[in-house]
Design a protein around this motif. Structure first.
Motif, mmCIF file in Angstrom:
data_model
loop_
_atom_site.group_PDB
_atom_site.id
_atom_site.type_symbol
_atom_site.label_atom_id
_atom_site.label_comp_id
_atom_site.label_asym_id
_atom_site.label_seq_id
_atom_site.Cartn_x
_atom_site.Cartn_y
_atom_site.Cartn_z
ATOM 1 N N TYR A 19 0.865 -1.177 0.000
ATOM 2 C CA TYR A 19 0.000 0.000 0.000
ATOM 3 C C TYR A 19 0.902 1.228 0.000
ATOM 4 O O TYR A 19 1.733 1.399 0.887
ATOM 5 C CB TYR A 19 -0.901 -0.004 1.242
ATOM 6 N N ILE A 20 0.729 2.091 -1.015
ATOM 7 C CA ILE A 20 1.547 3.290 -1.134
ATOM 8 C C ILE A 20 0.628 4.503 -1.037
ATOM 9 O O ILE A 20 -0.346 4.600 -1.774
ATOM 10 C CB ILE A 20 2.321 3.313 -2.467
ATOM 11 N N GLU A 21 0.950 5.419 -0.137
ATOM 12 C CA GLU A 21 0.065 6.561 0.092
ATOM 13 C C GLU A 21 0.093 7.577 -1.042
ATOM 14 O O GLU A 21 -0.779 8.424 -1.128
ATOM 15 C CB GLU A 21 0.373 7.243 1.425
ATOM 16 N N SER A 44 -2.557 2.087 -4.518
ATOM 17 C CA SER A 44 -2.245 3.450 -4.124
ATOM 18 C C SER A 44 -3.538 4.250 -4.124
ATOM 19 O O SER A 44 -4.401 4.039 -4.981
ATOM 20 C CB SER A 44 -1.250 4.073 -5.109
ATOM 21 N N THR A 45 -3.654 5.174 -3.166
ATOM 22 C CA THR A 45 -4.890 5.951 -3.081
ATOM 23 C C THR A 45 -4.654 7.454 -3.059
ATOM 24 O O THR A 45 -5.577 8.205 -2.775
ATOM 25 C CB THR A 45 -5.695 5.560 -1.822
ATOM 26 N N ALA A 53 -10.307 0.658 -1.004
ATOM 27 C CA ALA A 53 -9.021 0.014 -0.698
ATOM 28 C C ALA A 53 -9.137 -0.825 0.568
ATOM 29 O O ALA A 53 -8.617 -1.941 0.630
ATOM 30 C CB ALA A 53 -7.915 1.068 -0.539
ATOM 31 N N ARG A 54 -9.833 -0.311 1.573
ATOM 32 C CA ARG A 54 -10.019 -1.069 2.813
ATOM 33 C C ARG A 54 -10.844 -2.328 2.568
ATOM 34 O O ARG A 54 -10.556 -3.394 3.123
ATOM 35 C CB ARG A 54 -10.685 -0.208 3.881
ATOM 36 N N GLN A 55 -11.856 -2.215 1.722
ATOM 37 C CA GLN A 55 -12.678 -3.384 1.391
ATOM 38 C C GLN A 55 -11.844 -4.444 0.681
ATOM 39 O O GLN A 55 -11.976 -5.640 0.961
ATOM 40 C CB GLN A 55 -13.862 -2.980 0.515
#
Length: 162
Positions: A19-21, A44-45, A53-55
């Motif tokens: 996961y990349i911010e 990435s979000t 993304a959490r789902q």
């Protein structure tokens, strides 16, 4: 009978997720071979982790008990909030599964070292420093780290500092 990878559902193939911010690391990741070497997918979000993304993370964790998330985040208030929302229930999303998150971004220990080398930068805090400090402490942050991020002269260390 051996199962070949193409016969598996994506949820059965993905065991690690990076996961990349922020965006802009795709070319570097591709040239490094990191994803292939560690058999990782990426998401990435552009900032805070969105519900989608959490789902996805929650679904994959439910499909594979060995599922791991590696979070590449800045050492700043947003990075800390991202780490929290990737693992903890919020008003907007409740996880069904345990999420094993490992921080790859800048840790507090690294932030201190980088600050000594002049690689931290001042930041303006919106919404009040005292409330931010209390939220950081409530999320499990060390008092000195929370002071670094939200004190009288708040600082941050971004991944781009490297």
């Amino acid at each position: 009978m051996n199962t070949i990878l193409s016969d598996l559902m994506p949820s059965e193939r993905i065991r690690r997720l990076l996961y990349i911010e922020k965006e802009g690391f795709s070319e570097l990741l591709e040239s490094s071979g990191l994803l292939e070497r560690f058999d990782m997918a990426t998401v990435s979000t552009k900032g805070m982790s969105v519900i989608a993304a959490r789902q996805l993370i929650d679904y994959l964790a439910g499909q594979n008990p060995d599922f791991e998330v590696y979070a590449l985040v800045d050492f700043d208030i947003t990075g800390t909030d991202i780490l929290c929302t990737l693992t903890a229930d919020t008003e907007r999303y409740t996880f069904r599964n345990y999420i094993d998150v490992k921080q790859l971004g800048v840790t507090w220990e690294q932030a201190q070292m980088l600050h000594e080398r002049g690689l931290s930068e001042p930041v303006d805090i919106k919404g009040g420093a005292w409330g931010t400090y209390n939220r950081l402490i409530a999320n499990g942050m060390d008092e000195d780290a929370a002071e670094f991020l939200s004190g009288d002269e708040p600082l941050r260390v971004e991944l781009n500092a490297f």
